[in-house]
Design a protein around this motif. Sequence first.
Motif, PDB file in Angstrom:
ATOM      1  N   ALA A 278       0.564  -1.231   0.236  1.00  0.00           N
ATOM      2  CA  ALA A 278      -0.325   0.235   0.166  1.00  0.00           C
ATOM      3  C   ALA A 278       0.911   1.532   0.290  1.00  0.00           C
ATOM      4  O   ALA A 278       0.546   2.924  -0.730  1.00  0.00           O
ATOM      5  CB  ALA A 278      -1.167   0.100   1.358  1.00  0.00           C
ATOM      6  N   LYS A 279       2.420   0.865   0.878  1.00  0.00           N
ATOM      7  CA  LYS A 279       2.893   2.283   1.004  1.00  0.00           C
ATOM      8  C   LYS A 279       3.655   2.706  -0.647  1.00  0.00           C
ATOM      9  O   LYS A 279       3.494   4.083  -0.827  1.00  0.00           O
ATOM     10  CB  LYS A 279       3.519   1.948   1.833  1.00  0.00           C
ATOM     11  N   VAL A 280       3.794   1.238  -1.245  1.00  0.00           N
ATOM     12  CA  VAL A 280       4.613   1.909  -2.656  1.00  0.00           C
ATOM     13  C   VAL A 280       3.798   2.242  -3.328  1.00  0.00           C
ATOM     14  O   VAL A 280       4.189   2.695  -4.064  1.00  0.00           O
ATOM     15  CB  VAL A 280       5.646   0.506  -2.577  1.00  0.00           C
TER      16      VAL A 280
ATOM     17  N   ASP B 229       1.115   4.071  -3.050  1.00  0.00           N
ATOM     18  CA  ASP B 229       0.684   5.733  -2.567  1.00  0.00           C
ATOM     19  C   ASP B 229       1.999   6.383  -2.727  1.00  0.00           C
ATOM     20  O   ASP B 229       2.363   7.380  -3.251  1.00  0.00           O
ATOM     21  CB  ASP B 229       1.289   5.764  -0.926  1.00  0.00           C
ATOM     22  N   GLU B 230       3.307   6.053  -2.974  1.00  0.00           N
ATOM     23  CA  GLU B 230       4.884   6.703  -3.235  1.00  0.00           C
ATOM     24  C   GLU B 230       3.995   7.103  -5.468  1.00  0.00           C
ATOM     25  O   GLU B 230       4.579   8.360  -5.518  1.00  0.00           O
ATOM     26  CB  GLU B 230       6.262   5.886  -3.302  1.00  0.00           C
ATOM     27  N   GLY B 231       3.686   6.022  -5.987  1.00  0.00           N
ATOM     28  CA  GLY B 231       3.746   5.856  -7.478  1.00  0.00           C
ATOM     29  C   GLY B 231       2.595   7.084  -7.662  1.00  0.00           C
ATOM     30  O   GLY B 231       2.619   7.537  -8.459  1.00  0.00           O
TER      31      GLY B 231
ATOM     32  N   VAL C 294      13.283   8.489   6.474  1.00  0.00           N
ATOM     33  CA  VAL C 294      13.287   9.251   5.234  1.00  0.00           C
ATOM     34  C   VAL C 294      11.445   9.774   5.081  1.00  0.00           C
ATOM     35  O   VAL C 294      11.408  10.516   5.002  1.00  0.00           O
ATOM     36  CB  VAL C 294      13.247   7.966   4.119  1.00  0.00           C
ATOM     37  N   ASP C 295      10.641   8.724   4.992  1.00  0.00           N
ATOM     38  CA  ASP C 295       9.975   9.595   5.117  1.00  0.00           C
ATOM     39  C   ASP C 295       9.184  10.617   6.000  1.00  0.00           C
ATOM     40  O   ASP C 295       8.372  11.505   6.058  1.00  0.00           O
ATOM     41  CB  ASP C 295       8.038   8.372   4.891  1.00  0.00           C
ATOM     42  N   GLY C 296       9.734  10.171   7.712  1.00  0.00           N
ATOM     43  CA  GLY C 296       9.601  11.518   8.334  1.00  0.00           C
ATOM     44  C   GLY C 296      10.273  12.463   7.598  1.00  0.00           C
ATOM     45  O   GLY C 296       9.565  13.659   7.745  1.00  0.00           O
TER      46      GLY C 296
ATOM     47  N   GLU D  28      -1.823  11.400   2.547  1.00  0.00           N
ATOM     48  CA  GLU D  28      -1.394  10.116   2.367  1.00  0.00           C
ATOM     49  C   GLU D  28      -0.132   9.370   3.079  1.00  0.00           C
ATOM     50  O   GLU D  28       0.051   8.677   3.469  1.00  0.00           O
ATOM     51  CB  GLU D  28      -1.503   9.518   0.973  1.00  0.00           C
ATOM     52  N   GLU D  29       0.461  10.368   3.707  1.00  0.00           N
ATOM     53  CA  GLU D  29       1.871  10.238   4.054  1.00  0.00           C
ATOM     54  C   GLU D  29       2.177   9.579   5.370  1.00  0.00           C
ATOM     55  O   GLU D  29       2.342   8.878   6.390  1.00  0.00           O
ATOM     56  CB  GLU D  29       2.934  11.644   4.185  1.00  0.00           C
ATOM     57  N   SER D  30       0.707  10.110   6.222  1.00  0.00           N
ATOM     58  CA  SER D  30       1.031  10.210   7.566  1.00  0.00           C
ATOM     59  C   SER D  30       0.890   8.869   8.239  1.00  0.00           C
ATOM     60  O   SER D  30       1.681   8.053   9.038  1.00  0.00           O
ATOM     61  CB  SER D  30      -0.637  10.842   8.548  1.00  0.00           C
ATOM     62  N   PHE D  31       0.554   7.646   7.090  1.00  0.00           N
ATOM     63  CA  PHE D  31       1.141   6.061   7.531  1.00  0.00           C
ATOM     64  C   PHE D  31       2.079   5.354   7.377  1.00  0.00           C
ATOM     65  O   PHE D  31       2.326   4.419   8.014  1.00  0.00           O
ATOM     66  CB  PHE D  31      -0.157   5.558   7.420  1.00  0.00           C
ATOM     67  N   HIS D  32       2.702   6.323   6.399  1.00  0.00           N
ATOM     68  CA  HIS D  32       4.358   5.736   5.735  1.00  0.00           C
ATOM     69  C   HIS D  32       5.650   5.631   7.635  1.00  0.00           C
ATOM     70  O   HIS D  32       5.918   5.462   7.184  1.00  0.00           O
ATOM     71  CB  HIS D  32       4.458   6.811   5.434  1.00  0.00           C
ATOM     72  N   GLN D  33       5.459   6.583   8.228  1.00  0.00           N
ATOM     73  CA  GLN D  33       6.335   7.231   9.090  1.00  0.00           C
ATOM     74  C   GLN D  33       5.859   6.575   9.953  1.00  0.00           C
ATOM     75  O   GLN D  33       6.452   5.992  10.779  1.00  0.00           O
ATOM     76  CB  GLN D  33       6.698   8.285   9.269  1.00  0.00           C
TER      77      GLN D  33
END
Lengths: 331, 103
Positions: free
Chosen positions: A84-86, A88-90, A142-144, A171-176
């Motif tokens: 899911a994270k990858v 999102d980055e796309g 890195v996401d942080g 969307e980023e908020s779950f990545h970190q």
Amino acid sequence: MYTQGLNQAVEDSGPEDAELLARFQAKIDREEKIEPNDWMPEAYRQTLIRQISQHAHSEIVGMLPEGNWLTRAPSLRRKAILLAKVQDEGGHGLYLYAAAETLGISRAEMVDRLLEGRARYSSIFNYPTITWADIGAVGWLVDGAAIMNQIPLCRCSYGPYARAMIRICKEESFHQRQGYEAISRLAKGTAAQKRMAQDALDRWWWPSLMMFGPSDADSPHTGRSMRWKIKRFTNDELRQKFVDATVPQARLIGLEPPDPELRYDEESGHWHFGEIDWTEFNEVLAGNGPCNRERMAARRKAHADGAWVREAATAHARKKQSRMAMAAAAE
Amino acid sequence: MSEHGERSGNERDWPLFEVFIRARTGLHHRHCGSLHAADPEMALARARDVYTRRGEGTSIWVVPSDRIHASDPADKDMLFEPAMSKIYRHPSFYDLPDDVENM
Ligand SMILES: [Fe+2]
Ligand SMILES: [Fe+2]
């Protein structure tokens, strides 16, 4: 940051109408957004094209180090999260390419510039992800660091960029969080797992600090970008915020950043940290990091391997269109 | 001309589509971004993947960007200024007795 290569000057393209310039600056000073069809100085346009496209390329190339672990994630839960994270980055890459396109550059041109080595992406993605703990470190650090930079960009003076950043930040908020959770789990695990977590922090700490770009003393164009409200904080300000936020997070899970000079300064309320190895930073930017060649080779291969898909979709669309035209003519 | 205007026209990229999403039944479709696709069907599939991964929508419209006509920012004053001076078009313009009810 994702756009740390911004320190070359954008050529000024001769004199521009002083009155238009004054009106443009006044609009920015009033915190009004600049929209695609509004007049803007050529250097503003070119600075944004370069910054937004570098940011987009970073999202896309940034999928590679994490993609490396998609098939080897230690559980189904971790695999679903990473996927899911990858993904999102796309999507982030797409939002940003679309924002850059509003400035008059085509997607194809931006992709060419990346694949031909004429455009940069963040130095951070030229480091390898050799253990599972690295995936935790990437999300956490890195996401942080990226979030630290992206939150002020939500107020960037250029409307399409600001709107893309608002979406991205949501969307980023779950990545970190997912990264910190993954590395915390290792830090609380067996002695070997804890060593793996500390080793990942040891390797990712300094490259993460480099993500914010050269120190302010070596960033001659910061002043103009701040005046144009493309930038809201300097590289060093953002880096300090990141260190202040991250050191306590590391210690909370029993890990220690690899910096003997690290100490809390009561007077300033900030964490003091040691000197960054700028030689390493410049080497990675110049293409000599551990994975620069591998990353570019992977991007070029993916683009070439996808050519038949793009051609087939175009042919299919044409065929459908001509069938519809024929049916309409027969009526 | 849309946000991307005529600038987006080039031979090598697929056409650009603007994406509009209805968040919930009863709301308008709202512009949320744009993407390239070979045809409208592909644009819909991509819009779903890119813009509705977290339950953001219950309906999607995609519109070819070159089919949107937009007002020119240079005409802003001419077009919109006349509306600013007609304050009697707003209910707050009118003087009414304090104790009038249901109005
Ligand atoms: Fe991202
Ligand atoms: Fe991210």
